[in-house]
Motif scaffolding. Structure first.
Motif, short mmCIF file in Angstrom:
data_model
loop_
_atom_site.label_atom_id
_atom_site.label_comp_id
_atom_site.label_asym_id
_atom_site.label_seq_id
_atom_site.Cartn_x
_atom_site.Cartn_y
_atom_site.Cartn_z
N ALA A 39 66.83 -41.51 16.38
CA ALA A 39 65.53 -40.92 16.05
C ALA A 39 65.73 -39.51 15.51
N GLU A 40 64.78 -39.08 14.69
CA GLU A 40 64.84 -37.73 14.14
C GLU A 40 64.48 -36.72 15.22
N ALA A 41 64.85 -35.47 14.97
CA ALA A 41 64.51 -34.41 15.91
C ALA A 41 63.00 -34.33 16.05
N PRO A 42 62.51 -34.18 17.29
CA PRO A 42 61.07 -34.06 17.45
C PRO A 42 60.56 -32.84 16.70
N GLU A 43 59.42 -32.99 16.08
CA GLU A 43 58.80 -31.86 15.42
C GLU A 43 57.84 -31.22 16.40
N VAL A 44 58.12 -29.98 16.73
CA VAL A 44 57.30 -29.24 17.67
C VAL A 44 56.36 -28.37 16.87
N THR A 45 55.09 -28.46 17.17
CA THR A 45 54.14 -27.68 16.41
C THR A 45 53.85 -26.38 17.14
N GLU A 46 54.10 -25.32 16.53
CA GLU A 46 53.80 -23.95 16.96
C GLU A 46 54.15 -23.00 15.80
N ALA A 101 50.03 -15.10 24.22
CA ALA A 101 50.95 -13.96 24.34
C ALA A 101 51.97 -14.22 25.43
N ALA A 102 51.53 -14.76 26.56
CA ALA A 102 52.45 -15.08 27.65
C ALA A 102 53.42 -16.18 27.22
N PHE A 103 52.90 -17.19 26.52
CA PHE A 103 53.76 -18.27 26.02
C PHE A 103 54.81 -17.70 25.07
N HIS A 104 54.38 -16.81 24.18
CA HIS A 104 55.32 -16.17 23.26
C HIS A 104 56.42 -15.46 24.04
N GLU A 137 57.47 -15.84 27.08
CA GLU A 137 58.28 -16.69 27.96
C GLU A 137 59.03 -17.79 27.22
N ALA A 138 58.57 -18.18 26.04
CA ALA A 138 59.14 -19.39 25.43
C ALA A 138 59.73 -19.22 24.04
N GLU A 149 56.33 -25.71 31.76
CA GLU A 149 55.94 -27.12 31.60
C GLU A 149 56.28 -27.62 30.20
N ILE A 150 55.96 -26.81 29.21
CA ILE A 150 56.18 -27.21 27.82
C ILE A 150 57.67 -27.33 27.52
N LEU A 151 58.46 -26.37 27.96
CA LEU A 151 59.90 -26.43 27.71
C LEU A 151 60.53 -27.63 28.41
N ALA A 152 60.08 -27.93 29.62
CA ALA A 152 60.61 -29.11 30.33
C ALA A 152 60.25 -30.39 29.58
N ALA A 153 59.02 -30.48 29.09
CA ALA A 153 58.60 -31.67 28.34
C ALA A 153 59.37 -31.79 27.03
N LEU A 154 59.63 -30.66 26.37
CA LEU A 154 60.44 -30.69 25.15
C LEU A 154 61.85 -31.19 25.44
#
Length: 200
Positions: free
Chosen positions: A180-187, A10-13, A15-16, A150-155
């Motif tokens: 390279a193709e766009a990274p596929e982010v799983t969520e 829920a917090a990730f949702h 904030e991100a 952290e996740i957004l910075a890594a993305l």
């Protein structure tokens, strides 16, 4: 990978999700929400409902409502059958088609596949979990990243490394590697896939 009953998800949702959608709209990433569920309350029912809503392009509005309900009503009361049915009634979907999906085995098969996939990921320890091209995002110590920042910075780092120009080759006749193709982010939903830009 997330589950609707998780406070961390829920917090990730909160904030991100807007940041992720912006990256999808920019064409920098593809976003796939992989549904998991916990053991408290009716989070499995919520995940099943989300999968059936996705069949009618209504995943994202229900996704957002579920995280609001989680915070408003707590993990036990957030996903009562009555609340889920009431939420579905508010969506612009074909109710008979939704009911047919719910009574089929399709949502359970998707959830089982998602759980199996999560168990097979190296460094997966908890939700939320984000992968880039099938690899869980981790820090320098190989510990899974779980906070939005952290996740957004890594993305952003993965996007930047993909966008970096290829080094010139020494031989004039050698072909340059393709970008390279766009990274596929799983969520997002495994099956059926909901288009992140359509509803977000």
């Amino acid at each position: 990978y997330c589950n609707f009953d998780s406070l961390d998800c829920a917090a990730f949702h909160d904030e991100a999700i807007d940041e992720l959608v912006a990256r999808v709209r920019d064409g920098a990433i593809a976003l796939t929400y992989v549904p998991l569920f916990g053991q408290i309350g009716n989070s499995q029912g919520a995940a099943r409902a989300a999968m059936c809503a996705a069949e009618q392009n209504a995943f994202w509005p229900l996704h957002d409502a579920f995280y609001q309900w989680r915070q408003m009503y707590g993990e036990v009361q957030a996903f009562t059958n009555n609340r889920i049915v009431s939420g579905i009634a508010q969506l612009d979907i074909n109710r008979a088609r939704y009911d047919g999906c719910i009574s089929s085995g399709a949502p359970d098969a998707v959830l089982q596949e998602a759980a199996t996939d999560a168990r097979g990921l190296v460094n997966f320890t908890t939700t939320p979990a984000v992968t880039v091209n099938g690899v869980v995002l981790v820090n320098d110590s190989n510990v899974q990243l779980t906070t939005a920042s952290e996740i957004l910075a890594a993305l952003d780092e993965a996007i930047a490394s993909r966008a970096a120009p290829a080094a010139p080759t020494e031989e004039a006749g050698m072909e340059q590697p393709e970008a390279a193709e766009a990274p596929e982010v799983t969520e997002t939903p495994v099956e059926p896939t909901a288009e992140a830009t359509a509803e977000a």
